[in-house]
Design a protein around this motif. Structure first.
Motif, short mmCIF file in Angstrom:
data_model
loop_
_atom_site.label_atom_id
_atom_site.label_comp_id
_atom_site.label_asym_id
_atom_site.label_seq_id
_atom_site.Cartn_x
_atom_site.Cartn_y
_atom_site.Cartn_z
N ARG A 32 0.80 -1.22 0.00
CA ARG A 32 0.00 0.00 0.00
C ARG A 32 0.84 1.27 0.00
O ARG A 32 0.32 2.38 0.14
CB ARG A 32 -0.96 -0.01 1.19
CG ARG A 32 -2.00 -1.13 1.06
CD ARG A 32 -3.00 -1.08 2.19
NE ARG A 32 -3.90 0.04 2.08
CZ ARG A 32 -4.55 0.57 3.13
NH1 ARG A 32 -4.35 0.08 4.33
NH2 ARG A 32 -5.37 1.58 2.96
N CYS B 11 -2.43 -2.45 11.12
CA CYS B 11 -1.75 -3.64 10.62
C CYS B 11 -0.26 -3.46 10.85
O CYS B 11 0.29 -2.42 10.51
CB CYS B 11 -2.03 -3.80 9.13
SG CYS B 11 -1.09 -5.13 8.36
N PHE B 13 2.03 -5.76 9.77
CA PHE B 13 2.76 -6.78 9.02
C PHE B 13 3.98 -6.22 8.28
O PHE B 13 5.00 -6.85 8.19
CB PHE B 13 1.83 -7.50 8.04
CG PHE B 13 2.50 -8.67 7.40
CD1 PHE B 13 2.67 -9.85 8.10
CD2 PHE B 13 3.01 -8.57 6.11
CE1 PHE B 13 3.33 -10.92 7.52
CE2 PHE B 13 3.67 -9.65 5.53
CZ PHE B 13 3.82 -10.82 6.24
N CYS B 14 3.84 -5.00 7.73
CA CYS B 14 5.03 -4.40 7.10
C CYS B 14 5.22 -2.99 7.64
O CYS B 14 4.42 -2.50 8.42
CB CYS B 14 4.93 -4.42 5.58
SG CYS B 14 3.98 -3.07 4.86
N CYS B 16 4.68 -0.18 6.57
CA CYS B 16 3.68 0.85 6.26
C CYS B 16 2.77 1.12 7.46
O CYS B 16 2.19 2.19 7.57
CB CYS B 16 2.80 0.43 5.09
SG CYS B 16 3.64 0.53 3.51
N VAL B 17 2.62 0.11 8.34
CA VAL B 17 1.77 0.21 9.54
C VAL B 17 0.46 0.97 9.24
O VAL B 17 0.17 2.00 9.83
CB VAL B 17 2.54 0.83 10.73
CG1 VAL B 17 1.75 0.68 12.03
CG2 VAL B 17 3.89 0.15 10.91
N CYS B 18 -0.33 0.44 8.31
CA CYS B 18 -1.59 1.08 7.93
C CYS B 18 -2.55 1.06 9.11
O CYS B 18 -2.78 0.01 9.71
CB CYS B 18 -2.22 0.33 6.76
SG CYS B 18 -1.17 0.30 5.30
N CYS B 37 -4.15 -4.77 2.43
CA CYS B 37 -3.66 -5.38 1.19
C CYS B 37 -3.65 -6.90 1.37
O CYS B 37 -4.00 -7.41 2.43
CB CYS B 37 -2.26 -4.88 0.89
SG CYS B 37 -1.03 -5.54 2.01
N GLY B 40 -1.53 -8.04 4.37
CA GLY B 40 -2.18 -7.69 5.63
C GLY B 40 -3.39 -8.57 5.90
O GLY B 40 -3.58 -9.06 7.01
S1 SF4 Z 1 -2.12 -3.47 5.09
FE1 SF4 Z 1 -0.48 -4.18 3.71
S2 SF4 Z 1 0.72 -2.32 3.31
FE2 SF4 Z 1 -0.54 -1.89 5.12
S3 SF4 Z 1 0.81 -2.42 6.87
FE3 SF4 Z 1 -0.45 -4.24 6.38
S4 SF4 Z 1 0.88 -5.44 5.02
FE4 SF4 Z 1 1.69 -3.36 5.02
#
Ligand code: SF4
Lengths: 319, 115
Positions: A32, B11, B13-14, B16-18, B37, B40
């Motif tokens: 994203r 989130c 997971f990466c 970006c910490v959405c 995504c 996530g």
């Molecule tokens: S939703 Fe996707 S881009 Fe956003 S933090 Fe989670 S893994 Fe990363």
């Protein structure tokens, strides 16, 4: 990375008309990033969104991210430092040897064009990934890119930011910095912090077998370290805190199951631009959180005699 | 089955910490996500509140958390040069406790950043 020239992703979204990704594949690793923070967004000063921005991708191979780029520069593996150095020279208007540039897999004209675009933009940003910071040159590459961004500020506004991977690794840097003064690989064996990457970094300590116990949380080195390092983890008493029984748990003496960060345990995580965000856990876990277990271990250690002599018990003869 | 909807979940997971994710859960599992995504989404759907693993293991045998904490403290206290490693998939609050533990036992503390 104290003193680095950086900004938040909100500023990138609202201002950056030039975006350079170096050694990363955001389309697949940070899905994203494009849509939420960088190229696809309409920003306050970029009402046109994608059309108002230029995106350049530098990598050693064509990845899924190439499709999103306006310009793709394919560098020969291990030549990133040379390219950055040539760019820095061109930015300052110095002459650069064509033959030296060609060794990197790129042409002088391509680099000159890149520098011209960088100077023309209003707000430029370089995102650098592990393809830069974990390959030949390592932290020297990161330092060179940060310097390039800093030097660009003689011409226009320019910043750089590392593309952080795993969840809260940015938070680990922040917490270690504000508690010990150093971002990672901090040795507290003498009772005060010492920092020396290469000597006190985990992979080196494990491969040399320097440690005599390991406490692992939020990682699975038993799956990722080189074999001699894994052997060390199996030889010394290893303690693992993890929501799953991991590879490391299998070779550990003690494993404690903890609740999953962000899904069951609350707290704070840092985004890659070092903005702290609260987590909103939704499921009630049957397991305790990492925080709670570490606190209980501290309480149990506290009941034993301190290894470091307390000031009042030290001899007073030393001036 | 009652479904709870949570707005603005985060989130991790990466990097970006959405923090704009919508989660639908039935108390045990997350059954639906919005805005996340594919990485996530699978991360959210793959973690449940079920008891899938033993509370603790000592030398591979099931144990209580109390006992495991005592044994862990004993090993760490006895060591001359322990290593505290990881810190990536935990909260800042847990990281801060880990620094405190590292100081107490005279350890080297390190994260994925050093790789
Ligand atoms: S939703 Fe996707 S881009 Fe956003 S933090 Fe989670 S893994 Fe990363």
């Amino acid at each position: 990375m104290g003193g680095k020239v950086s900004c938040t992703l909100g500023e990138v979204k609202n201002r950056a008309d030039f975006i350079l990704y170096w050694g990363g594949n955001p389309a697949e690793c940070h899905p994203r990033h494009f849509t939420k923070y960088t190229i696809m967004q309409k920003g306050k000063f970029l009402p046109e969104g994608r059309k108002g921005r230029t995106m350049v991708l530098v990598d050693i191979r064509e990845t899924m991210s190439v499709k999103a780029a306006d310009i793709f520069l394919q560098v020969r593996p291990g030549k990133d430092f040379e390219v950055i150095t040539a760019l820095r020279a061109l930015v300052k208007g110095n002459r650069v040897d064509t033959a030296l540039v060609e060794e990197t897999g790129l042409k002088l004209e391509q680099l000159q064009d890149l520098v011209d675009r960088m100077k023309r933009c209003k707000f430029g940003v370089i995102f650098f990934g592990m393809g830069l910071s974990m390959t030949r040159g390592k932290h020297m590459n990161s330092a060179a890119v940060l310097t390039l961004a800093a030097e660009m500020n003689a011409f226009t506004k320019f910043v750089a930011m590392p593309m952080r991977g795993h969840g809260n690794v940015a938070g680990a840097d922040m917490v270690l910095r504000w508690t010990t003064g150093y971002p990672f690989g901090v040795n507290l064996c003498r009772g005060f912090p010492r920092f020396n990457p290469g000597e006190f970094s985990t992979v080196d300590l494990l491969v040399r077998g320097d440690i005599d116990a390991a406490f692992v949380l939020g990682a699975d080195p038993g799956a990722t370290m080189p074999q001699p390092g894994i052997d060390t983890l199996a030889r010394v008493p290893t303690i693992v805190l993890d929501p799953k029984v991991t590879h490391t748990s299998r070779l550990a003496r003690v494993h404690i199951t903890t609740s999953v960060t962000g899904i069951s345990s609350p707290g704070t995580a840092y985004r890659m631009d070092e903005v702290p965000l609260p987590l909103r856990p939704v499921l009630k876990s049957p397991y305790p959180s990492d925080e709670e277990v570490v606190r209980r271990i501290i309480a149990a250690v506290d009941k034993k005699t301190a290894w470091l002599p307390r000031p009042e018990t030290m001899s007073s003869g030393v001036a | 089955m009652t479904v709870t909807i949570t707005q603005h979940a985060t989130c991790t997971f990466c990097g970006c910490v959405c923090d704009d994710i919508e989660l639908h859960d039935d108390g045990v599992k997350i059954i639906k996500t919005k805005a996340a995504c594919s990485l996530g989404t699978s991360w959210f759907l793959n973690h449940t509140a079920e008891r899938l693993y033993p509370d603790a293991l000592i030398d591979g045998k099931e144990a209580s958390v109390d006992d495991a904490v005592e044994v862990a403290a004993e090993y760490l206290h006895r060591a001359n040069m322990p290593l505290v490693y990881g810190l990536s998939n935990v909260t800042c609050e847990a990281q801060r406790e880990a620094v405190s533990l590292a100081e107490k036992i005279g350890a080297v503390i390190d994260s994925h950043t050093s790789l």
